[in-house]
Design a protein around this motif. Sequence first.
Motif, short mmCIF file in Angstrom:
data_model
loop_
_atom_site.label_atom_id
_atom_site.label_comp_id
_atom_site.label_asym_id
_atom_site.label_seq_id
_atom_site.Cartn_x
_atom_site.Cartn_y
_atom_site.Cartn_z
N THR A 148 -96.87 21.65 5.13
CA THR A 148 -97.50 20.44 4.63
C THR A 148 -98.81 20.82 3.94
O THR A 148 -99.28 21.96 4.06
CB THR A 148 -97.80 19.46 5.76
OG1 THR A 148 -98.78 20.05 6.65
CG2 THR A 148 -96.54 19.14 6.56
N LYS A 318 -96.65 17.84 10.25
CA LYS A 318 -95.47 17.22 9.65
C LYS A 318 -95.04 15.99 10.44
O LYS A 318 -94.59 14.98 9.88
CB LYS A 318 -94.33 18.23 9.59
CG LYS A 318 -93.03 17.67 9.03
CD LYS A 318 -91.92 18.71 9.09
CE LYS A 318 -90.59 18.12 8.61
NZ LYS A 318 -89.48 19.10 8.73
N ASP A 321 -98.12 13.14 10.38
CA ASP A 321 -98.36 12.72 9.00
C ASP A 321 -99.69 11.99 8.84
O ASP A 321 -99.78 10.95 8.17
CB ASP A 321 -97.20 11.83 8.52
CG ASP A 321 -97.20 11.64 7.01
OD1 ASP A 321 -97.80 12.48 6.31
OD2 ASP A 321 -96.63 10.64 6.53
#
Length: 560
Positions: A148, A318, A321
């Motif tokens: 990410t 991830k 978020d």
Amino acid sequence: MKVFILTLCLCLHLVTTAAANVSLMPIRDLRPGMQGIGKTVIQGDTIEEFNAEILGVQGNEATGYSVFVRLYGDLIEKTGGVAQGMSGSPVYVDGRLVGAVAFGKTFNDPHYCFLTPIGSMLSLLDEPKLQLHDWLPQGTALQAGGFTNYGLEYLQNKLSALGLDAVGAGGAGHTSAKALEPGSAVGASVMQGDMTLGALGTVTWTDDKGQVLAFGHPFMQRGSSNFYMTKAWVLGVVPNMQSAYKVGNMGETVGRFNQDRSSGIGGSQGILPSVVPVFVTANDSDRGQGSSMRVQIVEDEALAPALVDAAVINTISKTVDRNGGGTARLRFTITGVDSKKNPLSIERENMFYSNDALLKNVNAELVEAVTILMQNKFEPVKLYGITVEAQVSEQAQVAEIVRVQAAKRQVVPGEKLAIDVTMKPYRSDEFTKTIYFTIPKDHPGGRLALQVRGGSSMAWIIELLRKQQQEGVPAAKNQEKRRTLADYVKSVNTADKNNEIIVDIATGHQTMDMNTAAAGQEAGLAGMLAGSPFKQKYPFDFIIDGEGELNIEIVKSKKP
């Protein structure tokens, strides 16, 4: 004797040349103005050619040689000059292998670079000669796949301490089915699986035994090394003001690079690197979201702690978020064996809280445990696997001790004393829990001061000790009581947790007999953190801060 040595060297040279099925051009035969061709991949797995002009040779026998060249042709115009990932591209003159593209210079004309002579690369198993350059290796930026934005930023921060950099590119995708040959794209990887991390380069030389030379410069200059050798699929070349670079996918693992020195990297196909499997699961309890990732990291003492750290943080990133604060519960298990094949196991669970940067705070214990095992001063360790479970919430699951009260003020040695602990959770009502402390049975009587504290109240000491260890601050005299690796493993497994209430005898209140029992204690801050042998702990579902003190009278017999 001289004739024999010369004959032996000539025979070895002929064997090497024959095995590689290519003639080699020694430095002494090079002349300015000679024209040659190079081979590399800029799209997919198709090897293409570019032109090269020999401009001169720099260096000497003491420091090593480099060949200065100008690259040109349609391929070079497409890439905008020498690009990272072209490192290792073989250059031939009259069909004879001169060396590998290795060094270019940022912000200069990218058509010019240095080659590492093939003779230097063939001697990778020897100690390398020092080569001083202000020119940059063309391909040392690591390509990170499956990360990410936050995970990549975190990874970059960890790698910078090791003198490395990473870009968000590559990963697992379409890959080549072709065998490696000079000019093929090749990957040197330190992490494979759901996340990938490695560098793209070019094969310089191969032989019939499966040996491979590549890059023409060091990857990390680890000397004897342990990296994945992978096939690669080039997606394209990204223009960049500093230096263009290839982007591609790390493909099938075909071998191991076991040499990483100034003249390049070398290894063998068919032999796999030693790796540590890592499995990470993360759950966002607020949203009911979860994810998991499996990776294999190379077994490398210096790299492993940072790679495990980055893999865990990326998985959590991830899943949740988001950035910001909250509470995390982290559970991890590390298994392996010591040098005598005795099993080693670290099992640890703890809770962590931050009001603004939770992800930066959850991994300290895990990284410390991996570091202790892999970098310990006692013996080598073989790790079999690392399993990590993380549960994350935006809620502030914290509480502070506001009062402590003993059920009685007089007790006898060996008696179990009830203690009422009143806590105030974040934005919630106070509540009281009863815990117990067993009075030392050999206490001679008199006053006893007990400290009741939350596990996180000593976090500042833990952080200070970590920083001192990282900065190499000498330990206090007589402080080090851990004499074996097993002692260190035990200290990690039994360390206080942030979500515990700890009851212990206050510092300075142990009697002579009790001091004898506590003779193995450490001194200084470490000793304060370790506590006495009489320490007792109680877990809760809160991170607990604050502390209180109780004064108890120990009598030989209860008063009527």
